[in-house]
Design an enzyme around this catalytic site. Structure first.
Site, PDB file in Angstrom:
ATOM      1  N   GLU A   1      31.530  36.827  -0.419  1.00 49.32           N
ATOM      2  CA  GLU A   1      31.409  35.436  -0.864  1.00 49.32           C
ATOM      3  C   GLU A   1      31.924  35.288  -2.292  1.00 49.32           C
ATOM      4  O   GLU A   1      32.614  34.310  -2.618  1.00 49.32           O
ATOM      5  CB  GLU A   1      29.958  34.957  -0.787  1.00 49.32           C
TER       6      GLU A   1
ATOM      7  N   THR B   1      25.570  31.800  -3.293  1.00 50.82           N
ATOM      8  CA  THR B   1      24.533  31.026  -2.603  1.00 50.82           C
ATOM      9  C   THR B   1      23.319  31.843  -2.183  1.00 50.82           C
ATOM     10  O   THR B   1      22.301  31.267  -1.801  1.00 50.82           O
ATOM     11  CB  THR B   1      25.106  30.347  -1.347  1.00 50.82           C
TER      12      THR B   1
ATOM     13  N   CYS C   1      21.474  28.220  -1.791  1.00 54.60           N
ATOM     14  CA  CYS C   1      21.247  27.346  -0.634  1.00 54.60           C
ATOM     15  C   CYS C   1      19.759  27.211  -0.319  1.00 54.60           C
ATOM     16  O   CYS C   1      18.948  28.068  -0.673  1.00 54.60           O
ATOM     17  CB  CYS C   1      22.041  27.833   0.573  1.00 54.60           C
TER      18      CYS C   1
ATOM     19  N   ASN D   1      21.047  38.200   0.956  1.00 48.88           N
ATOM     20  CA  ASN D   1      19.790  37.448   0.955  1.00 48.88           C
ATOM     21  C   ASN D   1      18.631  38.294   1.465  1.00 48.88           C
ATOM     22  O   ASN D   1      17.504  38.154   1.001  1.00 48.88           O
ATOM     23  CB  ASN D   1      19.943  36.145   1.749  1.00 48.88           C
TER      24      ASN D   1
END
Length: 321
Positions: free
Chosen positions: A126, A167, A197, A227
């Protein structure tokens, strides 16, 4: 043993969307379908799609002419997009809409001649995709991971400077880096809405509450899932024994045999079947009844999808200027 299940946990709307794009492409076009990078960072999902005919590659040069190519949920750089356009390929974009929002922030800064700082982890796909949206040769795009990086950073023009974030970061860690950025560069401008996010934030809030009750926390997610790693780290910072596991077979009995309460959650790219298998494994180790711990406000999946799409549409309108 009591088992507490974090809520929310597991698949987010962006991950479900990306997987659906690959599944639909396989159903319509048949195998093989080429996917640039793992569509999501989960071994179970990737292995399942590979068995059905998806081929995961890192370089566009690995894709034969006339093939179907899908960009992963993590997004790609503009250079990768341009390379794909130059080839005889049918391309589908599974980039998460909230990642696209950050891409648009960087592209806007580049057009305006502003320099940009991205808070993120070096080497993550990312981050590579987001850094690759900046194209102004007179400006600069910089990557920082910690407050120390910020204090060492030198930019060309502190008067025209903005920051964005990956994010899937830790909310707490990112807050510390942003504080350092604002002290180091008083005129720096941040995004209108936090780039981390909602799924990442909600799951971290759920783990924070879960860890207040559980002695041991199991996070279902692959080692390369940003995450998922942040969830395990958060529980560990709260003084709990926390383990990141791909599936139930990773559980070691000594982790939980003395525990009266075990918490279970899953990263945004981990399917719920893996959580079910973890619960079954824990129950086989002790007489255990799972309880759903409402560690965060429950949001239905349909509402998550609508929220994701709504944020994306609003972002496009605000960034188009």
């Amino acid at each position: 043993m009591q088992i507490l299940l974090a809520n929310p946990r597991g698949f987010c709307a962006g991950v479900d969307r990306a997987i659906s794009i690959v599944e639909n492409a396989l159903a319509i076009y048949g195998a093989p379908i080429y996917v640039r990078h793992e569509v999501v960072h989960n071994r179970y999902v990737v292995d399942s799609l590979r068995e059905r005919g998806a081929i995961f590659i890192e370089q566009i040069s690995e894709v034969p002419d006339g093939a179907i190519l899908i960009f992963s949920a993590h997004g790609v750089s503009q250079a990768v997009r341009n390379e794909a356009k130059s080839r005889d390929l049918t391309v589908f974009d599974a980039t998460c809409p909230l990642v696209t929002k950050v891409h648009m922030e960087v592209a806007r800064a580049s057009r305006r001649g502003e320099e940009s700082i991205l808070i993120g982890h070096a080497g993550h796909p990312e981050v590579e995709g987001t850094m690759g949206q900046y194209s102004n040769p007179e400006g600069g795009m910089y990557l920082v991971e910690s407050p120390d990086d910020v204090w060492k950073l030198t930019v060309k023009n502190e008067e025209k400077l903005s920051f964005m974030t990956q994010t899937t970061l830790s909310v707490d860690d990112t807050s510390d880096v942003i504080d350092a950025l604002r002290k180091r560069f008083p005129k720096i401008v941040g995004p209108r809405k936090d780039d981390i996010c909602y799924a990442t934030t909600n799951r971290q809030e759920a783990v924070r509450a879960l860890a207040e009750q559980a002695e041991v926390v199991l996070v279902v997610g692959s080692k390369n899932s940003s995450n998922s790693n942040r969830l395990a780290e958060l529980a560990q910072r709260m003084g709990k024994r926390a383990f990141l596991i791909d599936d139930a077979t990773d559980i070691q009995e000594e982790w939980v045999k003395e525990a009266k309460c075990v918490g279970v959650t899953a990263g945004a790219s981990a399917p719920d079947i893996l959580v079910q298998n973890v619960v079954a494994r824990l129950r086989s180790l002790a007489v255990a009844k799972p309880f759903r711990w409402k560690a965060a406000k429950k949001i239905s999946f349909s509402k998550c999808r609508k929220s994701c799409e709504s944020i994306f549409v609003k972002s496009i309108k605000s960034l188009a200027a």
